[in-house]
Design a protein around this motif. Structure first.
Motif, PDB file in Angstrom:
ATOM      1  N   TRP A  18       0.849  -1.198   0.000  1.00  0.00           N
ATOM      2  CA  TRP A  18       0.000   0.000   0.000  1.00  0.00           C
ATOM      3  C   TRP A  18       0.881   1.244   0.000  1.00  0.00           C
ATOM      4  O   TRP A  18       1.990   1.235   0.533  1.00  0.00           O
ATOM      5  N   ASP A  19       0.338   2.329  -0.526  1.00  0.00           N
ATOM      6  CA  ASP A  19       0.964   3.623  -0.288  1.00  0.00           C
ATOM      7  C   ASP A  19       0.654   4.009   1.145  1.00  0.00           C
ATOM      8  O   ASP A  19      -0.480   3.885   1.605  1.00  0.00           O
ATOM      9  N   LYS A  20       1.655   4.455   1.873  1.00  0.00           N
ATOM     10  CA  LYS A  20       1.468   4.880   3.264  1.00  0.00           C
ATOM     11  C   LYS A  20       1.441   6.398   3.379  1.00  0.00           C
ATOM     12  O   LYS A  20       0.567   6.966   4.013  1.00  0.00           O
ATOM     13  N   SER A  21       2.429   7.045   2.773  1.00  0.00           N
ATOM     14  CA  SER A  21       2.482   8.505   2.840  1.00  0.00           C
ATOM     15  C   SER A  21       3.295   9.032   1.664  1.00  0.00           C
ATOM     16  O   SER A  21       4.019   8.286   1.013  1.00  0.00           O
ATOM     17  N   ALA A  22       3.152  10.327   1.442  1.00  0.00           N
ATOM     18  CA  ALA A  22       3.900  10.969   0.360  1.00  0.00           C
ATOM     19  C   ALA A  22       4.031  12.449   0.645  1.00  0.00           C
ATOM     20  O   ALA A  22       3.236  13.028   1.390  1.00  0.00           O
ATOM     21  N   GLU A  23       5.067  13.036   0.065  1.00  0.00           N
ATOM     22  CA  GLU A  23       5.243  14.481   0.144  1.00  0.00           C
ATOM     23  C   GLU A  23       5.833  14.956  -1.173  1.00  0.00           C
ATOM     24  O   GLU A  23       6.516  14.205  -1.869  1.00  0.00           O
ATOM     25  N   ILE A  24       5.522  16.200  -1.506  1.00  0.00           N
ATOM     26  CA  ILE A  24       5.996  16.742  -2.770  1.00  0.00           C
ATOM     27  C   ILE A  24       6.627  18.100  -2.534  1.00  0.00           C
ATOM     28  O   ILE A  24       6.160  18.888  -1.700  1.00  0.00           O
ATOM     29  N   ASP A  25       7.701  18.342  -3.251  1.00  0.00           N
ATOM     30  CA  ASP A  25       8.382  19.627  -3.233  1.00  0.00           C
ATOM     31  C   ASP A  25       8.360  20.157  -4.661  1.00  0.00           C
ATOM     32  O   ASP A  25       9.006  19.590  -5.546  1.00  0.00           O
ATOM     33  N   TYR A  26       7.573  21.210  -4.892  1.00  0.00           N
ATOM     34  CA  TYR A  26       7.506  21.823  -6.215  1.00  0.00           C
ATOM     35  C   TYR A  26       8.715  22.742  -6.365  1.00  0.00           C
ATOM     36  O   TYR A  26       8.893  23.687  -5.607  1.00  0.00           O
ATOM     37  N   VAL A  27       9.554  22.453  -7.352  1.00  0.00           N
ATOM     38  CA  VAL A  27      10.822  23.143  -7.510  1.00  0.00           C
ATOM     39  C   VAL A  27      10.768  24.208  -8.601  1.00  0.00           C
ATOM     40  O   VAL A  27      11.317  25.302  -8.444  1.00  0.00           O
ATOM     41  N   TYR A  28      10.107  23.904  -9.702  1.00  0.00           N
ATOM     42  CA  TYR A  28      10.092  24.798 -10.867  1.00  0.00           C
ATOM     43  C   TYR A  28       8.753  24.617 -11.582  1.00  0.00           C
ATOM     44  O   TYR A  28       8.246  23.490 -11.638  1.00  0.00           O
ATOM     45  N   PRO A  29       8.175  25.676 -12.123  1.00  0.00           N
ATOM     46  CA  PRO A  29       6.891  25.525 -12.816  1.00  0.00           C
ATOM     47  C   PRO A  29       7.000  24.630 -14.042  1.00  0.00           C
ATOM     48  O   PRO A  29       7.979  24.694 -14.789  1.00  0.00           O
ATOM     49  N   GLY A  30       6.012  23.785 -14.242  1.00  0.00           N
ATOM     50  CA  GLY A  30       5.986  22.900 -15.408  1.00  0.00           C
ATOM     51  C   GLY A  30       5.342  23.598 -16.596  1.00  0.00           C
ATOM     52  O   GLY A  30       4.141  23.845 -16.590  1.00  0.00           O
ATOM     53  N   HIS A  31       6.149  23.888 -17.602  1.00  0.00           N
ATOM     54  CA  HIS A  31       5.663  24.579 -18.799  1.00  0.00           C
ATOM     55  C   HIS A  31       5.553  23.657 -20.002  1.00  0.00           C
ATOM     56  O   HIS A  31       5.154  24.104 -21.078  1.00  0.00           O
ATOM     57  N   THR A  32       5.940  22.393 -19.859  1.00  0.00           N
ATOM     58  CA  THR A  32       5.915  21.431 -20.965  1.00  0.00           C
ATOM     59  C   THR A  32       5.351  20.110 -20.449  1.00  0.00           C
ATOM     60  O   THR A  32       4.956  20.000 -19.287  1.00  0.00           O
ATOM     61  N   LYS A  33       5.359  19.110 -21.309  1.00  0.00           N
ATOM     62  CA  LYS A  33       5.056  17.753 -20.845  1.00  0.00           C
ATOM     63  C   LYS A  33       6.057  17.402 -19.752  1.00  0.00           C
ATOM     64  O   LYS A  33       7.223  17.798 -19.812  1.00  0.00           O
ATOM     65  N   LEU A  34       5.597  16.659 -18.740  1.00  0.00           N
ATOM     66  CA  LEU A  34       6.460  16.261 -17.629  1.00  0.00           C
ATOM     67  C   LEU A  34       6.664  14.755 -17.634  1.00  0.00           C
ATOM     68  O   LEU A  34       5.786  14.005 -18.062  1.00  0.00           O
TER      69      LEU A  34
END
Length: 157
Positions: A80-96
């Motif tokens: 199972w997924d237990k936990s997650a965190e995200i750090d947005y570093v730079y704006p996404g201007h294209t396909k990721l």
């Protein structure tokens, strides 16, 4: 292990949370040790600032390591997924793009730490990049892995 990676890939790409968010599994290795996921760039995937919607960036990594582990560990394990965190570093201007690699050493570590029925919480990191290779986000995911009760030597663990 899941027998038909092409069908699994197709099924995930038709799964509504992916399909309607512009998320696509573009590659899935036959041994379920590698997966590449993409978030398309379109008016439907952008936020108010005209960059990739953060929730979709987060979602593109959601079931990935769970899928890879379930396929490699087999039906004897809860994953199972237990936990997650995200750090947005730079704006996404294209396909990721994000890739996941599952090494034999990670599998061996999980098997060792769950062999007697213990809960184990392996950690995985995704680097989500744009088409120019710029880091857009870091996503850290912690999973829950445990041998199912029916396969434990001591069911009290």
């Amino acid at each position: 292990m899941f027998k038909y990676p092409r069908l699994i890939k197709m099924g995930l790409n038709l799964w509504p949370p992916f399909l309607f968010s512009g998320i696509k599994i573009s590659e899935l290795a036959n041994d379920y040790r590698y997966l590449k996921v993409e978030l398309k760039h379109s008016r439907l995937t952008l936020n108010a600032n005209r960059t990739q919607f953060g929730g979709s960036i987060y979602s593109m990594t959601d079931p990935v390591y769970s899928l890879l582990l379930m396929a490699n560990l087999g039906h004897k394990y809860h994953v199972w997924d237990k936990s997650a965190e995200i750090d947005y570093v730079y704006p996404g201007h294209t396909k990721l793009i994000a890739t996941a690699h599952l090494s034999q050493s990670v599998l061996d570590d999980i098997l060792l730490n769950t062999q007697h029925g213990e809960k184990y919480f392996p950690k995985f990191q995704f680097n989500v990049v744009d088409l120019e290779g710029r880091l857009v986000a870091k996503v850290n995911r912690t999973l829950y892995v445990r041998l199912k009760a029916a396969y434990r030597k001591n069911n009290n663990v």
